[in-house]
Write an enzyme that holds these catalytic residues in place. Structure first.
Site: not given
Length: 426
Positions: A297, A299
């Protein structure tokens, strides 16, 4: 772990998340009002600074028109005192006269631009907002981006944006895309709605676990809850496990684990991290249940002010643009980057909320309805580079709206696929 609550900014006993009810309290506590200074100096900070500047610049001379012949003549020390303190005004600063014969302490160093700079980038003493509860992957990303920071949990993405805007937090760390689940559209929309700047990125390997109360077996389960992204990232693995369960979306992964623990749900499991299992007293029924080990992921780190772009390390720049004539301009925009050998790492389209549909009337065939979009683009170049500046100058010619969301260092940490031993500390 500390969080903000309506009644207290710091609650040391139990972390609480920023929520909608907190916003009104925040606005009350941080409302900007002009300051009334005593003795009629002024009603604003600018008036106060002007008065201080006048007081410090004037040199007092003896009053020749006092009319008091019996007054005691001022001494040399008094002359020296008023020459430093300035003339007597309606503002009484209560400054003591200086004794020339007494050793004086060394003068304080004047404030410089470094004294007014933001907190250090290594994360010490920073307050970082994230969406979720303790144990969430966003908390792990915040700790990776800003070691030793004070992580502030928020119940929604927009609350994290507002926490930075209202000075409750110094930074926010929010997910924007996942290698398996794709983009987090909500945060792309919020980037456009708010005026925060992207100042960095961090990529976090994600290691999912199936969690339940101690003693619960997989065959007892009737449902699995987690964040929609986590459910999509584990879809095939859940099917392979032979679980006859319903899959329900939850606000965040660690929040799902907390919900099961607090309500003693023995028929429900959560997809979350190993740290969430440790925090909420759950057992791990299955480890590493993501469909692909290359589950990462990305960010972004958000701040109130942008950083100064540099060219001594790899940088990435994020922009958003639109055009009144629709998507036909997209090819021209992309050619501005291709001509200058600038690589694009991301392109995302989102509905144009102010004008979602464009109608084109044709008397012969009727009315054509075109969907309108905003385009988000990430490219590998710093805004300090001439080629990036020229590319955006050309893009601006083809667009009706262009905004630079940030120019920031790329995450260049070595690639390491997610493994349970790597995630156990998160």
């Amino acid at each position: 772990m500390q969080a903000v609550s309506p009644s207290s900014i710091i609650h040391p006993s139990k972390p609480r998340r920023l929520n909608h009810l907190t916003r009104s309290a925040i606005r009350c506590a941080y409302r900007h009002d002009s300051v009334q200074f005593p003795n009629g100096v002024g009603s604003s900070r600018a008036d106060w600074q002007s008065s201080c500047a006048i007081l410090s610049s004037k040199v007092f001379s003896q009053d020749q028109g006092s009319g008091d012949n019996n007054s005691t003549p001022p001494s040399n020390s008094d002359h020296f005192a008023v020459s430093v303190n300035g003339p007597k005004t309606s503002l009484d600063l209560n400054l003591a006269p200086l004794d020339k014969n007494k050793p004086q302490p060394p003068a304080q160093k004047p404030l410089s631009i470094t004294d007014l700079s933001p907190a250090p980038l290594h994360g010490s003493q920073l307050r970082v907002a994230y969406q979720g509860v303790p144990g969430a992957y966003s908390e792990a990303a915040a700790s990776k981006a800003f070691p030793n920071c004070e992580a502030i949990p928020c119940d929604q993405f927009e609350v994290a944006f507002q926490a930075v805007e209202l000075w409750i937090a110094d930074r926010a760390v929010l997910p924007v895309e996942n290698s398996l689940g794709g983009s987090i559209h909500r945060n792309y929309d919020l980037l456009l709605r708010h005026r925060l700047h992207i100042v960095g990125e961090v990529q976090l390997p994600v290691h999912h676990c199936l969690l339940a109360l101690p003693g619960v077996r997989k065959e007892y389960l009737s449902r699995v809850i987690s964040h929609p992204q986590a459910l999509s990232q584990c879809e095939h693995t859940l099917t392979k496990l032979g679980l006859n369960v319903t899959r329900e979306a939850f606000d965040d992964t660690a929040g799902a684990a907390e919900y099961i623990a607090s309500n003693k749900l023995r028929d429900t499991a959560a997809i979350a991290s190993a740290r969430a299992a440790e925090l909420y007293g759950l057992q791990i029924l299955a480890d590493g249940i993501q469909d692909d080990s290359s589950n990462v992921t990305r960010f972004v780190m958000l701040a109130r002010e942008p950083i100064i772009p540099r060219i001594d390390r790899p940088f990435k720049t994020s922009i958003v643009f639109a055009h009144d004539e629709g998507t036909s301009v997209l090819f021209k925009v992309l050619s501005a980057f291709a001509f200058r050998n600038i690589s694009l790492t991301k392109i995302e389209s989102r509905p144009h909320r102010n004008r979602p549909i464009r109608l084109v009337d044709d008397a012969n065939v009727g009315t054509a309805k075109h969907f309108e979009y905003m385009f988000y683009v990430d490219f590998e170049a710093s805004m300090a580079e001439v080629r990036a500046q020229n590319a955006l100058a050309e893009v601006q010619e083809f667009t009706s709206f262009l905004r630079v969301l940030g120019s920031y260092p790329m995450d260049m940490t070595p690639w390491c696929p997610s493994r349970g031993d790597e995630q156990s500390h998160m």
